[in-house]
Design a protein around this motif. Structure first.
Motif, PDB file in Angstrom:
ATOM      1  N   ASP A 119       0.836  -1.220   0.000  1.00 54.62           N
ATOM      2  CA  ASP A 119       0.000   0.000   0.000  1.00 54.62           C
ATOM      3  C   ASP A 119       0.864   1.261   0.000  1.00 54.62           C
ATOM      4  O   ASP A 119       0.590   2.229  -0.721  1.00 54.62           O
ATOM      5  CB  ASP A 119      -0.917  -0.026   1.224  1.00 54.62           C
ATOM      6  CG  ASP A 119      -1.958  -1.142   1.146  1.00 54.62           C
ATOM      7  OD1 ASP A 119      -2.190  -1.609   0.001  1.00 54.62           O
ATOM      8  OD2 ASP A 119      -2.512  -1.505   2.190  1.00 54.62           O
ATOM      9  N   GLY A 122       2.347   2.023  -3.433  1.00 54.51           N
ATOM     10  CA  GLY A 122       1.376   2.665  -4.321  1.00 54.51           C
ATOM     11  C   GLY A 122       1.234   4.150  -4.028  1.00 54.51           C
ATOM     12  O   GLY A 122       1.199   4.986  -4.933  1.00 54.51           O
ATOM     13  N   VAL A 123       1.163   4.421  -2.684  1.00 50.44           N
ATOM     14  CA  VAL A 123       1.063   5.845  -2.307  1.00 50.44           C
ATOM     15  C   VAL A 123       2.305   6.598  -2.735  1.00 50.44           C
ATOM     16  O   VAL A 123       2.252   7.718  -3.252  1.00 50.44           O
ATOM     17  CB  VAL A 123       0.824   5.962  -0.781  1.00 50.44           C
ATOM     18  CG1 VAL A 123       0.906   7.425  -0.364  1.00 50.44           C
ATOM     19  CG2 VAL A 123      -0.515   5.354  -0.412  1.00 50.44           C
ATOM     20  N   ARG A 124       3.437   5.905  -2.465  1.00 50.10           N
ATOM     21  CA  ARG A 124       4.693   6.573  -2.843  1.00 50.10           C
ATOM     22  C   ARG A 124       4.779   6.783  -4.346  1.00 50.10           C
ATOM     23  O   ARG A 124       5.250   7.827  -4.811  1.00 50.10           O
ATOM     24  CB  ARG A 124       5.876   5.742  -2.373  1.00 50.10           C
ATOM     25  CG  ARG A 124       7.175   6.548  -2.378  1.00 50.10           C
ATOM     26  CD  ARG A 124       8.271   5.762  -1.740  1.00 50.10           C
ATOM     27  NE  ARG A 124       9.071   5.123  -2.748  1.00 50.10           N
ATOM     28  CZ  ARG A 124      10.105   4.338  -2.489  1.00 50.10           C
ATOM     29  NH1 ARG A 124      10.394   4.027  -1.232  1.00 50.10           N
ATOM     30  NH2 ARG A 124      10.815   3.809  -3.464  1.00 50.10           N
ATOM     31  N   GLN A 125       4.318   5.852  -5.141  1.00 49.17           N
ATOM     32  CA  GLN A 125       4.323   6.034  -6.597  1.00 49.17           C
ATOM     33  C   GLN A 125       3.454   7.211  -7.003  1.00 49.17           C
ATOM     34  O   GLN A 125       3.814   8.010  -7.854  1.00 49.17           O
ATOM     35  CB  GLN A 125       3.845   4.751  -7.273  1.00 49.17           C
ATOM     36  CG  GLN A 125       3.883   4.803  -8.798  1.00 49.17           C
ATOM     37  CD  GLN A 125       5.304   4.935  -9.314  1.00 49.17           C
ATOM     38  OE1 GLN A 125       6.228   4.313  -8.749  1.00 49.17           O
ATOM     39  NE2 GLN A 125       5.511   5.750 -10.330  1.00 49.17           N
ATOM     40  N   ASN A 126       2.287   7.234  -6.309  1.00 54.45           N
ATOM     41  CA  ASN A 126       1.415   8.390  -6.600  1.00 54.45           C
ATOM     42  C   ASN A 126       2.079   9.700  -6.218  1.00 54.45           C
ATOM     43  O   ASN A 126       1.971  10.717  -6.923  1.00 54.45           O
ATOM     44  CB  ASN A 126       0.094   8.212  -5.843  1.00 54.45           C
ATOM     45  CG  ASN A 126      -0.719   7.059  -6.387  1.00 54.45           C
ATOM     46  OD1 ASN A 126      -0.547   6.658  -7.556  1.00 54.45           O
ATOM     47  ND2 ASN A 126      -1.596   6.487  -5.567  1.00 54.45           N
ATOM     48  N   ILE A 127       2.766   9.642  -5.059  1.00 53.50           N
ATOM     49  CA  ILE A 127       3.479  10.867  -4.623  1.00 53.50           C
ATOM     50  C   ILE A 127       4.579  11.215  -5.607  1.00 53.50           C
ATOM     51  O   ILE A 127       4.768  12.382  -5.974  1.00 53.50           O
ATOM     52  CB  ILE A 127       4.039  10.659  -3.204  1.00 53.50           C
ATOM     53  CG1 ILE A 127       2.897  10.575  -2.195  1.00 53.50           C
ATOM     54  CG2 ILE A 127       4.969  11.815  -2.844  1.00 53.50           C
ATOM     55  CD1 ILE A 127       3.345  10.205  -0.796  1.00 53.50           C
ATOM     56  N   ASP A 128       5.289  10.163  -6.061  1.00 53.36           N
ATOM     57  CA  ASP A 128       6.368  10.422  -7.039  1.00 53.36           C
ATOM     58  C   ASP A 128       5.789  10.990  -8.325  1.00 53.36           C
ATOM     59  O   ASP A 128       6.353  11.940  -8.906  1.00 53.36           O
ATOM     60  CB  ASP A 128       7.131   9.136  -7.330  1.00 53.36           C
ATOM     61  CG  ASP A 128       7.981   8.693  -6.148  1.00 53.36           C
ATOM     62  OD1 ASP A 128       8.229   9.545  -5.266  1.00 53.36           O
ATOM     63  OD2 ASP A 128       8.391   7.518  -6.126  1.00 53.36           O
ATOM     64  N   ASP A 129       4.695  10.432  -8.773  1.00 48.79           N
ATOM     65  CA  ASP A 129       4.076  10.953 -10.005  1.00 48.79           C
ATOM     66  C   ASP A 129       3.620  12.393  -9.810  1.00 48.79           C
ATOM     67  O   ASP A 129       3.806  13.262 -10.686  1.00 48.79           O
ATOM     68  CB  ASP A 129       2.890  10.071 -10.397  1.00 48.79           C
ATOM     69  CG  ASP A 129       3.321   8.672 -10.844  1.00 48.79           C
ATOM     70  OD1 ASP A 129       4.534   8.524 -11.156  1.00 48.79           O
ATOM     71  OD2 ASP A 129       2.467   7.763 -10.871  1.00 48.79           O
ATOM     72  N   ALA A 130       3.011  12.627  -8.657  1.00 50.17           N
ATOM     73  CA  ALA A 130       2.559  14.000  -8.376  1.00 50.17           C
ATOM     74  C   ALA A 130       3.747  14.951  -8.261  1.00 50.17           C
ATOM     75  O   ALA A 130       3.713  16.098  -8.754  1.00 50.17           O
ATOM     76  CB  ALA A 130       1.728  14.021  -7.094  1.00 50.17           C
TER      77      ALA A 130
END
Length: 824
Positions: A119, A122-130
């Motif tokens: 989990d 996924g959050v970190r990927q979203n943070i990286d994308d953002a």
């Protein structure tokens, strides 16, 4: 299939149990057990493991029993060992169960942690994308802000490049974000801001250029002055370069070593970077045509600001005119430099149109202000500024034809002012002259007069050379009056000031005009102000003044030839035919008028004296003395010879004297030929002969320098008439008609009709008075009066082929007098 799986598992567990059993230590046992427990199916294998252990245990027990059966004691020992092993196994089993439960708990916790890790990933990927999206957007915003920062720093081209990079590179990376659309919509506005900013800077540059134009023109004028000075020095050092004008190929090649950048030097620097940047930016924006049109309109407005509404030419230094022309020059130089530094930006027609407009405006201003100028020196300064302007702009390949025409206008005004000033000077010189020979007090004064006058002193009779100033006796006098050197000075000054106009700039198109104007004006000054003024003064009744006027005219006539040579050598035009002044024949005519006036005055005086002659032609009294009228007449001749005519040239003086004697002879001949006298007595003839003899003796007694042998020719007929009267009195009158005697030269000057009339009168008297008169006449004839041979040989007077009296003219005298030459 389940049986096979179970069998496989049983075999695996059995093998594992075997390994556990064969382990040498507890740690090895645990090392063998842990891999089984970590398997994902541990819980399903615990029971088989126990079963395997039990099976092994049973096998062991069977083996132990077998062994025990063989060796009881050993069996018992083995049973005890086995029991011990069993206890250890139970203990181990319980520990394994505990460990299994611990592992199960750890596995659950690990699963939870793994789920949390997944989990968090996924959050970190979203943070990286953002974060990456934010970075991309921030980069776009940074570049957008950088564009405005570069605009603020006036780095317009860099701002345009940054905007282009933002639009074509960075915005494509964030097209999925709203910010890309917002910035994309702002790009045209930003481009407009850049164009506006660069135009603002360009307008500032144009303003500075307009302010710098006059100084740039001043530097250009100074550079042209330096080129003039260098060319003058080259011409002085090399005569072949003397004819090379400024901006000619010869001058340009000779001046190549003196490189000078008018746009970048110690005095002025013109940086075209703002123009280049503006042009490049508009080219990048696709607005080149619009920018070209805006720039041309701006330059036209600036051109209009250069030209004032009025122009003051009364400034002593011509500062207003200099400022105007310097501004125009600087403006035009910037235009030429812009054409040279850009490509297809400024059209040649636009630049030429601006130049023609500025020239026409300047010409209109100057022409309209010329009427205020009343000083020729001010016009010379104005011409100097215009000529400097022409030469400067000619070096930039601008058309200067209209300015050449302006120079002609200025020259017309200049020459008109000069003519007016020198006309007044000439009139004052002529009117204030004392008409006396000019006195010289010392050698310096003599040298100064000779240096300005067109006068060559007569050569010394002994050395044949002109006398040196230090060898003369002072004070002395020169033959002309002081008006002559003063007029000569004015002539030289007039010529010099006319040619001052073309000293530093003489276009070949104008050289002939300047030469022609000078010639016509000089002619006009000499004819109207000198000749006419002197002719007006010929009305004077004083022979001395008329003689001085004649002397001056003679020197002026001689000076005209030198003036013509001077004009020819100073001619501006490289070619031209022979040069002749109208004043030259005008002075000759004036001389003849002065001579005639002198003749009139002298002859008038002679007429007055001869009118006092009182002969009693029938008198019986023979006088012993010369008549008073004849004494007065010879005294008068002596006086005019020694005083009045003394300053005249020998040719003129001899001609006047000769003509006077001719006139005397005619008047004396007219006395006995008077129709009112029927006869002449011997006593009267003797008195007449005595008076004529006195006149002849006077002429013969003149100094050799006065050429008495020539002057006697004027009395030739009179002397032969006296001889004829003697012959008639002696009764030998028929000899007058003897062709042989006449052929020998006797009575050759006597008119046939006059001779016949005199013979009739004297011969008639012979009948009345007897022979006494004859001897007297004969005696008088023998006193040297019958010497007509010299006159006959010279051919003066006498008859023509038809028996008519051939009068002697002044031209005849000049021709004949030239045969005798003149000493000194």
């Amino acid at each position: 299939m389940p049986g096979l799986i179970i069998a496989d598992q049983h075999d695996d567990l059995t093998s594992a149990v075997q390994q556990i059993i064969l382990s040498s230590s507890e740690s090895d046992y645990l090392d063998q057990l842990i891999p089984l427990l970590r398997n994902a199916h541990t819980q399903t294998k615990v029971t088989p493991l126990i079963n395997a252990l039990n099976h092994v245990s049973a096998n062991r027990e069977a083996e132990i029993e077998r062994i025990c059966n063989t060796n009881h004691q050993e069996f018992i020992s083995s049973v005890q060992q086995l029991q011990s092993v069993r206890e250890g196994t139970v203990t181990l089993t319980s520990e394994i169960i505990k460990l299994s439960r611990s592992i199960e708990a750890s596995t659950e916790k690990l699963a939870e942690q793994k789920k949390a890790l997944v989990d968090s990933r996924g959050v970190r990927q979203n943070i990286d994308d953002a974060t990456q999206a934010l970075k991309d957007c921030l980069e776009v915003l940074r570049l957008a802000n950088q564009v405005h920062d570069l605009l603020g720093k006036k780095n317009h081209y860099a701002a345009l490049r940054a905007l282009d990079e933002l639009q074509n590179v960075h915005l494509r990376e964030v097209t999925r974000y709203k910010i890309a659309e917002v910035i994309e919509r702002s790009v045209p506005a930003t481009q407009a801001l850049i164009a506006e900013a660069v135009m603002t800077d360009l307008n500032t540059w144009l303003y500075r250029i307009r302010e710098t134009s006059q100084f740039l023109g001043e530097v250009a004028f100074y550079h042209t002055e330096m080129r003039r000075a260098r060319q003058k020095r080259r011409a002085e050092n090399d005569t072949h370069l003397g004819t090379a004008k400024l901006n000619s190929p010869v001058e340009l090649v000779a001046d190549e070593a003196e490189e000078f950048d008018i746009l970048n030097n110690d005095e002025v620097q013109v940086d075209f970077s703002p123009l280049f940047e503006c042009l490049h930016i508009h080219d990048a924006l696709g607005q080149t045509d619009k920018f070209r049109a805006d720039y041309a309109a701006t330059r036209r407005r600036q051109k209009d600001l250069l030209v004032p509404q009025t122009l003051n030419l009364l400034d002593e230094e011509a500062n207003a005119l200099s400022s105007l022309l310097e501004g125009i020059a600087g403006f035009a130089i910037i235009e030429k430099a812009t054409m040279a530094k850009t490509e297809d930006f400024r059209a040649q027609t636009d630049v030429d149109e601006l130049w023609d407009s500025m020239c026409q405006s300047a010409i209109t201003l100057i022409s309209s202000a010329l009427h205020t100028i009343t000083n020729d020196e001010a016009l010379l300064r104005i011409k100097g500024v215009i000529a400097l302007f022409i030469q400067t702009m000619d070096s930039w390949n601008y058309s200067v034809l209209a300015l050449d025409a302006l120079l002609l206008t200025v020259f017309a005004k200049y020459s008109s002012l000069l003519q007016t000033r020198f006309s007044d000077d000439f009139a004052e010189i002529v009117s204030t002259d004392d008409y006396m020979p000019m006195p010289i007090n010392n050698a310096d004064e003599y040298t100064r007069v000779l240096s300005v006058s067109f006068y060559t002193p007569p050569q010394d009779e002994e050395t044949g050379l002109e006398p040196k100033p230090e060898d003369l006796d002072y004070p002395c006098v020169l033959p002309f009056s002081q008006m002559y050197p003063l007029v000569c000075i004015d002539i030289r000054n007039f010529m010099n000031q006319i040619y001052l106009f073309s000293d530093d700039y003489a276009s070949l198109r104008h050289a002939s005009i300047i030469d022609t104007t000078l010639q016509h004006m000089l002619d006009d000054l000499l004819v109207t102000k000198v000749i006419r003024s002197l002719l007006d003064r010929l009305r004077s009744q004083y022979p001395g003044q008329i003689v001085q006027i004649l002397t001056n005219l003679d020197h002026f006539a001689a000076a005209c030839a030198e003036i013509e040579d001077l004009l020819l050598s100073a001619r501006s035009a490289p070619t031209g035919g022979p040069l002749s002044l109208r004043a030259t024949p005008a002075f000759t005519d004036a001389k003849e008028a002065a001579e005639k006036r002198i003749f009139e005055l002298v002859n008038s005086k002679i007429d007055d004296l001869i009118e006092t002659a009182e002969y009693d032609w029938l008198s019986s009294y023979a006088p012993q003395h010369v008549s008073l009228y004849m004494q007065e007449l010879t005294r008068y001749l002596s006086n005019i010879m020694s005083s009045v005519l003394l300053g005249l040239p020998y040719t003129i003086k001899d001609m006047i004297y000769y003509t006077a004697l001719q006139h005397i002879a005619e008047n004396l001949l007219a006395l006995p030929l008077d129709p009112a006298i029927p006869r002449i007595s011997s006593e009267a003839a003797r008195a007449y002969v005595m008076d004529v003899g006195h006149l002849v003796s006077f002429v013969e007694g003149l100094e050799a320098a006065d050429r008495p042998e020539v002057l006697l020719e004027g009395l030739a007929e009179l002397r032969e008439v006296v001889d004829l009267i003697g012959c008639a009195a002696r009764g030998e009158g028929e000899v007058f008609f003897d062709q042989k005697v006449v052929a020998e030269g006797r009575f050759g000057k006597v008119d046939k009709l006059r001779g016949a009339e005199l013979l009739e009168k004297v011969e008639g008297r012979k009948e009345v008075g007897g022979g006494g008169g004859v001897g007297a006449v004969g005696s008088s004839s023998s006193l040297g009066l019958a010497t007509g041979g010299l006159g006959a040989a010279a051919g003066v007077g006498g008859e023509d082929g038809h028996g008519k009296k051939a009068s002697t003219t002044l031209g005849d005298f000049r021709d004949r007098f030239g045969q005798f030459g003149r000493r000194g």
